[in-house]
Design a protein around this motif. Sequence first.
Motif: not given
Length: 410
Positions: A108-125
């Motif tokens: 799903q669209v929200l699922g794909v966006i969630d996956i991409l943002l998880l990676v970026i958020a991990a880098v941010a932390f």
Amino acid sequence: MKIKLSWIFFIPIFIAVAVLRIAQPVFQSQGQSTFGLTGVSVAYTSAVLAAALLVICGFLSLIDKKTSGIYISGKNPVSGILSYLIAVALSADCATTVINCLSSGDFQVLGVIDILLLVIAAVAFIVIGTGFLKGKNYTMGMSVLILMPAVWCCVRTFKIFWGYTTYSVTSIDMTDLIAYILLTFYFFFMASVLAVMSGKNPVKSCFVYGLPAMVMLFGCCMSKITYIALGMSEIKSIFDVEFLEFLLFALLILSNLVTITRKAKTIEENKGLLQQLEEENAQYNESYDDDEFEDINKQSKKPTNTSSDFDDDYIFFTTENNQEVEKASKARTEKTRKEDFVRTSVEQDFVKEEEQPAENQDEEPVYNESEKAEPVQEPVSSERKAESPLEQRMSEIDRLIMEIENSPRN
């Protein structure tokens, strides 16, 4: 600073929520209600208590006029280690989500966006944790990156809400949805604090949303731990990704707010720092504007040459100079014709050649340096040309012949 009084109200509300969430599995295992409340009622009661704490913190924030909106984050090893652990948990969450999507084939669209943002958020932390461990702020030039945890929480909120649309509100525990909403606001204002942005006093906003978020996060974790301890849930639930995320988020918020409480300063104490930041921003804006305008001027302005620029390479003749040259040329031509018997065609040809540039008097001719170096050739009379004795003798013979021919014949 009145915002620090929020801890006084946080402690009893936190204890009340902890008692309710721990007692719920206990009474449920015995087939009894929790103080006359069902399991869903206990969840919503804890949410109401968190909302009450939010209102109290908001009121204290309004009446607090002393707390400065600027906080310089220093060395905080606890928060640094927790940030790294959160990055690992988010990476595991991303991997789990990808595996579930691949196994089910549901992208799903929200699922794909969630996956991409998880990676970026991990880098941010990771960046945030490095700053906490070394005591240096590496996030001041990465405002967009450190906002990614808040963006991810917002997307996760919509994803969970979309999954709950098929259930009845009175039959499901939605405390995780409320926790993500509070986390979204907390990470947003925490990013403003790390980026040293005063705004609408993000320091106080961290207390307003951070303390209620801790109530909800710790409440969810305590409830799950109790279920595992009573054997009402499988032991693998302790390694559940969302459970680990909630626990680490709550501990990170606790560590950050404790540090801010100890080191937060008043407006008077930060007056010099605020003035310095404003001056630096003003200097940066002025330098940026100057550079921008200089670039625009360089592109828009055409090179203009002054008279001194052309002194060495070009010569300009005006209309008045052309007229003077023309008059002088005519006078010399007439003198030559009278004295040296020059034909009239010479005069006409010379005048025509001199009159050609005069027809376009509006256009000012430009001559090169080579043209400038060449002298203007002037008509030379026969007297100047007859320099040798032979030529002088021949001119005298011609005069005699003319006199003889013009003399009257007897």
